[in-house]
Design an enzyme around this catalytic site. Structure first.
Site, PDB file in Angstrom:
ATOM      1  N   GLY A  14      18.114  35.074 -57.700  1.00 31.71           N
ATOM      2  CA  GLY A  14      16.794  34.999 -58.315  1.00 31.71           C
ATOM      3  C   GLY A  14      15.621  35.302 -57.412  1.00 31.71           C
ATOM      4  O   GLY A  14      14.479  35.167 -57.836  1.00 31.71           O
ATOM      5  N   SER A  16      14.789  38.257 -55.877  1.00 28.51           N
ATOM      6  CA  SER A  16      14.240  39.613 -55.879  1.00 28.51           C
ATOM      7  C   SER A  16      14.753  40.372 -57.095  1.00 28.51           C
ATOM      8  O   SER A  16      15.639  39.903 -57.805  1.00 28.51           O
ATOM      9  CB  SER A  16      14.629  40.356 -54.592  1.00 28.51           C
ATOM     10  OG  SER A  16      16.035  40.527 -54.522  1.00 28.51           O
ATOM     11  N   GLY A  19      16.514  39.357 -60.913  1.00 29.28           N
ATOM     12  CA  GLY A  19      16.476  37.897 -60.942  1.00 29.28           C
ATOM     13  C   GLY A  19      15.076  37.350 -60.823  1.00 29.28           C
ATOM     14  O   GLY A  19      14.692  36.430 -61.556  1.00 29.28           O
ATOM     15  N   TYR A 150      33.168  48.048 -57.596  1.00 29.12           N
ATOM     16  CA  TYR A 150      32.023  47.451 -58.283  1.00 29.12           C
ATOM     17  C   TYR A 150      32.195  47.535 -59.794  1.00 29.12           C
ATOM     18  O   TYR A 150      32.008  46.539 -60.515  1.00 29.12           O
ATOM     19  CB  TYR A 150      30.749  48.174 -57.855  1.00 29.12           C
ATOM     20  CG  TYR A 150      29.496  47.732 -58.554  1.00 29.12           C
ATOM     21  CD1 TYR A 150      28.837  46.571 -58.173  1.00 29.12           C
ATOM     22  CD2 TYR A 150      28.962  48.486 -59.606  1.00 29.12           C
ATOM     23  CE1 TYR A 150      27.670  46.170 -58.814  1.00 29.12           C
ATOM     24  CE2 TYR A 150      27.801  48.093 -60.249  1.00 29.12           C
ATOM     25  CZ  TYR A 150      27.158  46.935 -59.848  1.00 29.12           C
ATOM     26  OH  TYR A 150      26.014  46.542 -60.494  1.00 29.12           O
TER      27      TYR A 150
END
Length: 250
Positions: A14, A16, A19, A150
């Site tokens: 949260g 950057s 977030g 990913y």
């Protein structure tokens, strides 16, 4: 009255990007927000930006003891959770032939194990009827060279939403994913392993592939997350909501 008036929300990753944008929107909509991230400096900067109704906790979601500490703070300060945005993620570029065990482990430790236990450890504090939103990615349905670990980790997140929708239905806890396309955040330069010039070239390439002709903004993802967190999506659960400018849709 905001869309999240009086709600208690927890956001991982949260400090950057997506977030932080979501934390700002949640507070604007009336929520009391607890954010966590690995970098104390960025958390302090986030607190200075938002100023009110925000608690910060330094922690790494892949470390279970850090999650325990996060939820101890939430319990002490608020006593319960209404909304969880499991957003923390990792995504470095590594072609199959060059990928290392460390690359694979970091990706899955954060994106899969970390998210799994972020949700599991939140459940004792969750109010029935709450909302869980998880950050997946449009790569969960795309073939993305260099991002195979990913993409696989984000496909796992998509399936978590399906399974947990069924597991938590008796508690009326809704579970949904939001899947961003390429978003204009510092992550492209800071976390993917690209140089500044490579990141710039990648941003241009991404924009050329998106029907809307540009990368998304963190605030545009935040708007979708607010929708999934609020009663406006009260009959929506188990979905994957793409916010991608059409990239994976056409």
């Amino acid at each position: 009255m905001g869309k999240l008036d009086g709600k208690v929300a927890v956001i991982t990753g949260g400090s950057s990007g997506i977030g932080l944008a979501t934390a700002k929107r949640f507070v604007e909509e009336g929520a009391h927000v607890v954010i966590t991230g690995r970098r104390e400096k960025e958390l302090k900067e986030a607190a200075a930006i938002i100023k009110r109704n925000l608690t910060t906790v330094v922690g790494d979601v892949s470390r279970l003891e850090d999650l325990d500490r996060l939820y101890a703070v939430v319990k002490e300060k608020h006593g319960h959770i209404d909304v969880l945005f499991a957003n923390a993620g990792a995504g470095t570029i590594a072609p199959l032939e060059a990928a290392t065990e460390a690359h694979f482990d970091q990706t899955f430790d954060v994106n899969v194990k970390g998210l799994f236990f972020t949700v599991q450890k939140a459940l004792p504090l969750f109010k029935d009827g709450g909302s869980i939103i998880m950050t997946s990615s449009v790569t969960n349905v795309l073939g993305s060279p260099g991002f195979s670990a990913y993409a696989a980790s984000k496909a796992a997140v998509r399936n978590f939403a399906r399974a947990w929708t069924m597991e938590l239905k008796d508690r009326k806890i809704r579970v949904n994913c939001v899947s961003p396309g390429p978003i204009d955040t510092p992550a492209l330069e800071k976390t993917t392993g690209l140089t500044a010039e490579q990141a710039k070239q990648a941003a241009v390439q991404f924009a050329s592939q998106i029907p809307m002709g540009r990368r998304g903004k963190p605030e545009e993802i935040a708007a979708a997350v607010v929708f999934l967190a609020s009663d406006e999506s009260s009959f929506i659960t188990g979905i994957d909501l793409p916010v991608d400018g059409g990239l994976a849709q056409v």
